[in-house]
Design an enzyme around this catalytic site. Structure first.
Site: not given
Ligand code: 9MR
Ligand code: ZN
Length: 567
Positions: A163, A493, A541, A550
């Protein structure tokens, strides 16, 4: 989607690090044989037998869903190309080579350049993966009225992940991983990665970290508090970053953000001092301002997304881990004596208060001491204490003893977990969750610290094992690092990757990894359909699977730390 293996369906399977082995490293290949059969290592060109051994039998492992055996040939150290032979089966060719991890380490660092926000990525640095400057619009403090509160310039820093959000807590964390890698083993960072600052006399790992530090400094308010994040209200669709022109909001400060900002600016001041004194002083003063804010506000300031905000929350129910880390970095940095001219008159009172709280959090068992994540940062405090010259004077003997106790306690726990694993990795079933790559690299980092501190080889071996998993020694025979290994991450992602119209994936990006907890709708639908039920298999993937595939800055920085140490 890519999960296929190059090996024929009915033949025995061989699971190994697709990048090859280092002569000085441990060498283990998992096979789908289940008996204690003999194995041999063949020269790939001549077919000559170079080494023989016996597979270690094992039972069905619920984490992998298979019974498997291990072929260990760690004591064979001759560089070359080889195949493993068991019964009538031959593995694909793999190598033992001096420089197996060099390109990997470079690309893991270069990844951060591709995450840069607010500057143009030019062809001379980015190759075909160029884009104009993005997210340069001013950002409005959330809940304020633009007619009375002017929007602010907080350009720069890295996009957090797939993101386009920029969040202080994971940003500070990632910078710290890079700074510790440099501080603990600077000799590994003589290489350059062709970024705009290359050749300026500062190692590229610090040049890249500084890009984020400059942004972190912009996120600080004049009272020393620090905005939690700057993002649009919702995640952008799959568009290029420069096309994401929605309004940016600065979300309110949290004590986690303030403490992590304090910690990383204090650490950075210490490290940048040798390269740019004025910059180091600026970092120190910013850190001191935030430290004062923390002392004046001992209460927990949580962060929760307001109802109309759907970007990452990075919330946490406590800030003790972050305060522990901030206290440690402050105490260590002021003890260098290099910032004496910037110390305020009340420094003795400040030091005393900080030490008392640091000590309290060190003793507090609920503050975890083994974590290098954005939720828990106690592991960073441990690194700070253990590798500090004159630690006992600065942190007191009992606190140093506590740090030593936890280092051994956790590192030995990981060795035991590794011992019990059919793939030699310390990852329990419940750790196959969102970002399992971080869970594993966190343990590998911890083992690196234990190896550096004690010199015991078993810890180094465990760190290699973790990296072997990431690079293909898993049931999917898949490398979670793009561009590294014959079967590697291709469809993450990651908004620019999906939107840029380029087939190739930029090398050096680490995927979140296997996650058996179904955190996104596509994973929930597809994993069972594809028969992927064993935790280690729970990965696809596919860019729709944001809880599996992601990319994120702190998944890269932990892998970078480990790869650089082991290379
Ligand atoms: O890395 C984060 C993971 O440990 C959490 O379980 C998840 C849900 O809260 O969020 C991940 O972090 C994301 C963040 O909120 C927004 N940017 C992308 C991150 C990676 O997925
Ligand atoms: Zn941007």
């Amino acid at each position: 989607m890519q999960v296929s293996s190059k090996q024929p369906q009915n033949a025995a399977r061989f699971y190994f690090n697709l990048l090859g082995f280092l002569p000085q490293g441990p060498k283990m290949i998992v096979t789908s044989y289940t008996n204690a059969s003999p194995f041999s290592l063949l020269d790939a060109e001549t077919g000559d037998v170079c080494y023989t051994g016996t597979l270690e039998a094992s039972e069905l492992d619920p984490i992998t869903g298979i019974a498997s055996t291990k072929a260990d040939f760690s004591d064979f150290t001759v560089p070359g190309s080889y195949r493993l032979s068991v019964g009538s089966d031959l593995s694909p060719v793999f190598s033992i080579a001096e420089h197996s991890y060099d390109a990997l380490t470079r690309d893991l660092l270069k990844m951060f350049y591709f995450q840069r926000c607010g500057c143009e990525l030019k062809p001379e640095h980015a190759g075909e993966f160029v884009h104009p400057a993005c997210h340069t619009q001013l950002a409005q403090p959330y809940g304020t009225d633009p007619s009375t509160t002017a929007p602010l310039d907080v350009h720069g820093g890295w996009h957090d992940a797939g993101d386009y959000g920029r969040y202080v807590t994971p940003g500070a964390l990632t910078v710290s991983h890079m700074l510790y890698a440099y501080e603990l083993f600077p000799q590994k960072f003589a290489f350059t990665v062709n970024i705009p600052e290359t050749g300026n006399g500062t190692p590229d790992i610090l040049n890249e970290a500084r890009y984020e530090l400059d942004w972190l400094l912009r996120m600080q308010l004049s009272d020393g508090s620090v905005y939690h994040k700057v993002t649009t209200a919702n995640h952008a669709p799959f568009i290029m970053p420069q096309e994401d022109t929605e309004e940016l909001f600065l979300y309110p400060p949290s004590s986690m953000a303030i403490a992590m900002f304090t910690a990383v600016t204090m650490q950075a001041a210490r490290i940048f001092r040798a390269f740019d004194e004025a910059y180091a002083n600026r970092l120190f003063e910013a850190g001191l301002l935030s430290l004062r804010f923390l002392l004046e506000h001992p209460e927990f300031i949580p962060f929760r997304n307001p109802k109309d905000c759907r970007t990452g929350e990075y919330g946490h129910p406590s800030d003790r881990d972050q305060r522990l880390w901030a206290g440690a970095e402050f105490l260590r940095t002021i003890a260098t004596g290099e910032f004496d001219s910037l110390l305020p008159d009340d420094i003795d009172t400040i030091r005393e208060k900080v030490f008392a709280r640091f000590r309290g959090n060190m003793i507090d068992r609920t503050v975890r001491k083994d974590s290098f994540g954005w939720v828990q940062t106690g592991g960073l405090a441990l690194l700070c204490v253990l590798f500090c010259p004159d630690a006992e004077t600065i942190f007191s003997t009992p606190c140093v003893e506590i740090a030593k106790f936890y280092l051994k306690h956790y590192a030995d726990k990981y060795l035991k977990e590794r011992e019990e694993s059919s793939f030699n990795i310390p990852l329990a079933r419940e750790e196959y969750t969102w970002g399992s790559s971080l869970g594993l690299m966190n343990k590998a980092m911890f083992c690196v610290a234990a190896h550096m501190f004690t010199g015991q080889d078993a810890y180094r071996v465990c760190a290699y094992d973790c990296l072997d998993y990431l690079l293909g020694r898993n049931t999917l025979q898949f490398s979670y690092v793009s561009g590294h290994g014959a079967n590697s991450l291709k469809d993450p992602h990651n908004r620019p990757t999906v939107a840029d119209g380029i087939d190739a994936m930029i090398p050096g990006f680490v995927a979140g990894g296997a996650n058996c907890l179904f955190h996104d709708p596509t994973a929930k639908e597809l994993l069972p359909k594809l028969g992927k039920v064993a935790p280690m298999d729970c990965y696809i993937d596919d860019h729709d699977c944001f809880s599996l595939n992601e990319i994120a800055i702190y998944w890269n920085s932990t892998a970078l730390f480990v790869a650089a140490y082991l290379m």
